[in-house]
Motif scaffolding. Structure first.
Motif, PDB file in Angstrom:
ATOM      1  N   LEU A 145       7.188 -11.293  21.622  1.00 40.18           N
ATOM      2  CA  LEU A 145       6.239 -10.830  22.652  1.00 40.18           C
ATOM      3  C   LEU A 145       7.005 -10.310  23.869  1.00 40.18           C
ATOM      4  O   LEU A 145       6.770  -9.190  24.365  1.00 40.18           O
ATOM      5  CB  LEU A 145       5.347 -12.011  23.041  1.00 40.18           C
ATOM      6  CG  LEU A 145       4.284 -11.747  24.070  1.00 40.18           C
ATOM      7  CD1 LEU A 145       3.075 -11.097  23.406  1.00 40.18           C
ATOM      8  CD2 LEU A 145       3.830 -13.055  24.716  1.00 40.18           C
ATOM      9  N   ILE A 146       7.978 -11.134  24.328  1.00 42.33           N
ATOM     10  CA  ILE A 146       8.762 -10.762  25.520  1.00 42.33           C
ATOM     11  C   ILE A 146       9.561  -9.479  25.257  1.00 42.33           C
ATOM     12  O   ILE A 146       9.570  -8.549  26.068  1.00 42.33           O
ATOM     13  CB  ILE A 146       9.691 -11.947  25.905  1.00 42.33           C
ATOM     14  CG1 ILE A 146       8.835 -13.062  26.516  1.00 42.33           C
ATOM     15  CG2 ILE A 146      10.773 -11.514  26.855  1.00 42.33           C
ATOM     16  CD1 ILE A 146       9.604 -14.284  26.911  1.00 42.33           C
ATOM     17  N   GLU A 147      10.185  -9.432  24.059  1.00 46.04           N
ATOM     18  CA  GLU A 147      10.996  -8.249  23.717  1.00 46.04           C
ATOM     19  C   GLU A 147      10.132  -6.997  23.695  1.00 46.04           C
ATOM     20  O   GLU A 147      10.526  -5.941  24.194  1.00 46.04           O
ATOM     21  CB  GLU A 147      11.675  -8.428  22.342  1.00 46.04           C
ATOM     22  CG  GLU A 147      12.857  -9.381  22.342  1.00 46.04           C
ATOM     23  CD  GLU A 147      13.933  -9.034  23.360  1.00 46.04           C
ATOM     24  OE1 GLU A 147      14.098  -7.835  23.660  1.00 46.04           O
ATOM     25  OE2 GLU A 147      14.559  -9.966  23.880  1.00 46.04           O
ATOM     26  N   GLY A 148       8.955  -7.121  23.113  1.00 49.20           N
ATOM     27  CA  GLY A 148       8.042  -5.965  23.000  1.00 49.20           C
ATOM     28  C   GLY A 148       7.660  -5.423  24.368  1.00 49.20           C
ATOM     29  O   GLY A 148       7.707  -4.216  24.614  1.00 49.20           O
ATOM     30  N   VAL A 149       7.324  -6.331  25.302  1.00 50.16           N
ATOM     31  CA  VAL A 149       6.916  -5.895  26.646  1.00 50.16           C
ATOM     32  C   VAL A 149       8.122  -5.301  27.384  1.00 50.16           C
ATOM     33  O   VAL A 149       8.021  -4.251  28.042  1.00 50.16           O
ATOM     34  CB  VAL A 149       6.294  -7.073  27.434  1.00 50.16           C
ATOM     35  CG1 VAL A 149       5.962  -6.660  28.852  1.00 50.16           C
ATOM     36  CG2 VAL A 149       5.045  -7.572  26.734  1.00 50.16           C
ATOM     37  N   ALA A 150       9.278  -5.972  27.257  1.00 46.22           N
ATOM     38  CA  ALA A 150      10.483  -5.502  27.947  1.00 46.22           C
ATOM     39  C   ALA A 150      10.844  -4.093  27.489  1.00 46.22           C
ATOM     40  O   ALA A 150      11.257  -3.247  28.282  1.00 46.22           O
ATOM     41  CB  ALA A 150      11.636  -6.463  27.680  1.00 46.22           C
ATOM     42  N   GLU A 151      10.653  -3.871  26.169  1.00 46.34           N
ATOM     43  CA  GLU A 151      10.994  -2.562  25.598  1.00 46.34           C
ATOM     44  C   GLU A 151      10.192  -1.446  26.281  1.00 46.34           C
ATOM     45  O   GLU A 151      10.724  -0.360  26.547  1.00 46.34           O
ATOM     46  CB  GLU A 151      10.684  -2.604  24.086  1.00 46.34           C
ATOM     47  CG  GLU A 151      11.506  -1.672  23.232  1.00 46.34           C
ATOM     48  CD  GLU A 151      12.994  -1.664  23.587  1.00 46.34           C
ATOM     49  OE1 GLU A 151      13.603  -2.758  23.651  1.00 46.34           O
ATOM     50  OE2 GLU A 151      13.507  -0.567  23.830  1.00 46.34           O
ATOM     51  N   LEU A 152       8.911  -1.753  26.578  1.00 47.69           N
ATOM     52  CA  LEU A 152       8.030  -0.755  27.214  1.00 47.69           C
ATOM     53  C   LEU A 152       8.543  -0.347  28.597  1.00 47.69           C
ATOM     54  O   LEU A 152       8.347   0.777  29.043  1.00 47.69           O
ATOM     55  CB  LEU A 152       6.608  -1.337  27.385  1.00 47.69           C
ATOM     56  CG  LEU A 152       5.765  -1.506  26.147  1.00 47.69           C
ATOM     57  CD1 LEU A 152       4.447  -2.196  26.526  1.00 47.69           C
ATOM     58  CD2 LEU A 152       5.449  -0.142  25.541  1.00 47.69           C
ATOM     59  N   TYR A 153       9.189  -1.329  29.283  1.00 45.26           N
ATOM     60  CA  TYR A 153       9.609  -1.065  30.681  1.00 45.26           C
ATOM     61  C   TYR A 153      11.103  -0.773  30.828  1.00 45.26           C
ATOM     62  O   TYR A 153      11.584  -0.585  31.933  1.00 45.26           O
ATOM     63  CB  TYR A 153       9.212  -2.262  31.556  1.00 45.26           C
ATOM     64  CG  TYR A 153       7.717  -2.260  31.852  1.00 45.26           C
ATOM     65  CD1 TYR A 153       7.221  -1.613  32.979  1.00 45.26           C
ATOM     66  CD2 TYR A 153       6.829  -2.868  30.988  1.00 45.26           C
ATOM     67  CE1 TYR A 153       5.856  -1.577  33.227  1.00 45.26           C
ATOM     68  CE2 TYR A 153       5.464  -2.846  31.230  1.00 45.26           C
ATOM     69  CZ  TYR A 153       4.978  -2.196  32.353  1.00 45.26           C
ATOM     70  OH  TYR A 153       3.639  -2.148  32.601  1.00 45.26           O
ATOM     71  N   ARG A 154      11.826  -0.777  29.699  1.00 43.02           N
ATOM     72  CA  ARG A 154      13.281  -0.620  29.779  1.00 43.02           C
ATOM     73  C   ARG A 154      13.665   0.685  30.483  1.00 43.02           C
ATOM     74  O   ARG A 154      14.497   0.702  31.383  1.00 43.02           O
ATOM     75  CB  ARG A 154      13.910  -0.695  28.387  1.00 43.02           C
ATOM     76  CG  ARG A 154      15.373  -1.075  28.430  1.00 43.02           C
ATOM     77  CD  ARG A 154      15.884  -1.548  27.096  1.00 43.02           C
ATOM     78  NE  ARG A 154      15.311  -2.796  26.607  1.00 43.02           N
ATOM     79  CZ  ARG A 154      15.646  -4.006  27.063  1.00 43.02           C
ATOM     80  NH1 ARG A 154      16.532  -4.136  28.033  1.00 43.02           N
ATOM     81  NH2 ARG A 154      15.104  -5.074  26.552  1.00 43.02           N
TER      82      ARG A 154
END
Ligand code: ADP
Length: 469
Positions: A325-334
C-alpha cells in the motif's frame, strides 16, 4: 357503531391477552371443579357400595345361622333403633316372590313390585331401581341363599345426590365472581405486560424532526421487551447522529459554497460587463470551469467526510498488505517529490497486514503524502513508515517541512481550515478532515506532532483486525 368499536377492540393486543389470560384461568378453575366433583361422586358411590355389600354379607351370614327368623329379628331391631344408615332389605323366594321386605319409610316411593317382575340375575352385581320424577335410584345388591332364595340389600342414592347437589350449588355461586375475577386479573396482567409497548408507542409518537432526543424508559428487567427498548433507543441514537451530521454538513456546505460561488459569479459578471475580446472571454470561461471543478471536489469531499463521520460510508474491508500500500502511494508521488528536490523514503516490512478498505487507505496516505511534499521546501525529506505496535499497525508520514504552529495544531482537522503560512499553496482545507474521518471509520486514531520550521509527523494507528459492526 357498537359492532365497529367491538371489532376494533378485538384487534387490540391488550384485549386479546385479557381474553387469553382470563380464558385459561376460568378453564383451569372449571377443570379443577369438574375433577373435584368427579372424585367426590365416585368416592361417595364407593362408600355406599361398600356399606351395602357389608350389610348384605352380615345378613346372609345371619340367615345361614338362624334362618328367616333371625333375619327378621335383626331387621326389627334395626327398625326400632332407627339405625343411622338405613338399608332396604328383601328376601325373595325361589320364584322371586317377596317373602320378607323392609323399606325405610323415606324410600316408600320406590316401586318395589318391579323387583318381583325382574328375573333375578345373581351374576349382575347391581340392580338399579329408578323412581318416578326423581333422579334418585335404589341401588340393590343380591346374594343367593340355599333353597334358591335370594337376599337383596339396597340403599337409595338420595344422600349422595344431596351432597353433590350442594356441591353444584356452591360451584355455581362461586363461578360468577370467579369469572369476574378472571377477567379483572386478565386485564390487569395484560395491562402490566403491555406497559413497555405503550412506552414504546408514546416514544415513537413523540419522535419528530425537532424531537429526536426522546428515549423509551428501559424497564431494566432483562427480558425481550427490555431488549426491544434498548435496541429502539440505540436506533434513535443512530438516527439522531445521522440527522445531526446531515444538518451540520448541509450548514457547512451552504456556508462554504458561498465564497467559490461568489467568485464564479464575479468572473462571469466581469466577462459580461466589460466588452472584452474573445481571448478574455475564453480565459473567464476557463476560470469558471476551474472554479466549478473546485466546487465539485469540495462537495464530493464534504459528502465523503460526513458519510465517514456518521458511519454511513461503505467500507469494502479486505486484508491489505501495508508495505504494498505504502509503495503504491509513494510511487504516485515519486516524480512530484523528485521534481521539487525532495528526498522520499519508505520503510515497512512485508508481513504487515490490515483489514481495511484499500481504496480509502490509499486516499488517506495520498492526502498525507501530498501535504508532506506540498509543505516541505526543496532539499527536504519525506518518510513513510509502518510497523507493528501491539494489536495495531502504525503508519507514520514524516516531513522536514514548514511545520505547524502549536496554537493552530488543534484546528487543522476542522473542515476548510488552512494555516496562515500555507495559504499561498493550493488546497481546500478538507484533506485532513477526510483523513481523520476515514481513520475513525476504520476504528483507528490519528495524531500529529509538529514544530514550526522543523517538520511534522502524522501518526495513524489502526487495529489489525477491523470488523465493522
Ligand atoms: P489543505 O488542502 O490546505 O492542505 P488539509 O486539510 O490537508 O488542507 O490541511 C489543513 C492545514 O494543515 C493545511 O492548510 C496546512 O496549513 C496544515 N498542514 C497539513 N499538513 C501539513 C504538513 N505536512 N506540514 C505543515 N502543515 C501542514
Amino acid at each position: 357503531m357498537f359492532l365497529r368499536s367491538l371489532r376494533q377492540l378485538r384487534k387490540k393486543v391488550g384485549f386479546r391477552l385479557t381474553i387469553w389470560y382470563s380464558g385459561i384461568f376460568i378453564l383451569s378453575a372449571l377443570f379443577l371443579f369438574a375433577l373435584a366433583y368427579f372424585l367426590l361422586s365416585s368416592s361417595l358411590s364407593k362408600q355406599d357400595h361398600e356399606a351395602i355389600q357389608l350389610r348384605l354379607e352380615e345378613l346372609s351370614a345371619l340367615y345361614q345361622t338362624g334362618g328367616r327368623e333371625l333375619l327378621e329379628r335383626e331387621v326389627t331391631v334395626e327398625k326400632k333403633f332407627e339405625k343411622k344408615i338405613p338399608f332396604f332389605i328383601r328376601l325373595a323366594g325361589s320364584d322371586n316372590e317377596t317373602l320378607f321386605l323392609h323399606i325405610p319409610y323415606q324410600w316408600v316411593e320406590f316401586d318395589i313390585k318391579q323387583l318381583e317382575k325382574m328375573t333375578p340375575d345373581t351374576t349382575a352385581k347391581w340392580t338399579h331401581l329408578p323412581i318416578r320424577n326423581n333422579r334418585n335410584v335404589l341401588e340393590v345388591a343380591s346374594i343367593p341363599l340355599p333353597n334358591d332364595y335370594l337376599l337383596q340389600v339396597g340403599k337409595s342414592t338420595e344422600d349422595r345426590e344431596r351432597i353433590l347437589r350442594h356441591f353444584r350449588e356452591i360451584f355455581t355461586a362461586v363461578m360468577v365472581p370467579l369469572i369476574l375475577f378472571g377477567f379483572a386479573g386478565g386485564a390487569f396482567l395484560a395491562f402490566r405486560a403491555l406497559r413497555p409497548i405503550r412506552h414504546l408507542i408514546s416514544a415513537v409518537r413523540s419522535v419528530g424532526p425537532n424531537r429526536m432526543d426522546t428515549r423509551v424508559p428501559s424497564p431494566q428487567t432483562g427480558d425481550e421487551l427490555d431488549e426491544l427498548a434498548t435496541l429502539f433507543n440505540g436506533m434513535l441514537e443512530k438516527i439522531e447522529a445521522l440527522i445531526n451530521g446531515m444538518r451540520d454538513s448541509l450548514d457547512n456546505v451552504a456556508h462554504d459554497l458561498r465564497t467559490p460561488m461568489t467568485r464564479l459569479r464575479g468572473i462571469a459578471e466581469i466577462a459580461l460587463q466589460s466588452n472584452q475580446n474573445l481571448e478574455t472571454c475564453r480565459e473567464a470561461l476557463a476560470d469558471s470551469i476551474e472554479e466549478s471543478e473546485r466546487i465539485l471536489t469540495m462537495l464530493n469531499t464534504l459528502m465523503d467526510i460526513s458519510e465517514a463521520e456518521t458511519g454511513a460510508m461503505k467500507l469494502d474491508l479486505e486484508s491489505v498488505n501495508v508495505s504494498a500500500l505504502i509503495e503504491g502511494v509513494a510511487e504516485l508521488y515519486r516524480y512530484v517529490a523528485e521534481d521539487k528536490g525532495i528526498l522520499m523514503h519508505t520503510k515497512a516490512s512485508n508481513n504487515l497486514y490490515l483489514t481495511a478498505d484499500p481504496n480509502r487507505m490509499r486516499q488517506i496516505l495520498a492526502n498525507l503524502l501530498d501535504n508532506a511534499i506540498k509543505y516541505t521546501p526543496t532539499g527536504g525529506r519525506v518518510d513513510m513508515e509502518a510497523h507493528h505496535r501491539g494489536q495495531k499497525i502504525v503508519i507514520l508520514v514524516k516531513d522536514t517541512g514548514i511545520g505547524i504552529h502549536p496554537e493552530e495544531l488543534p484546528r487543522i482537522w476542522d473542515r476548510l481550515y488552512r494555516c496562515d503560512q500555507s495559504r499561498s499553496q493550493k488546497g481546500l482545507g478538507l484533506g485532513l478532515s477526510l483523513v481523520k474521518a476515514i481513520v475513525q471509520a476504520h476504528k483507528g486514531q490519528i495524531e500529529v506532532f509538529s514544530e514550526p520550521g522543523k517538520g511534522s509527523n502524522f501518526i495513524i494507528a489502526l487495529p489489525t483486525d477491523n470488523h465493522q459492526s
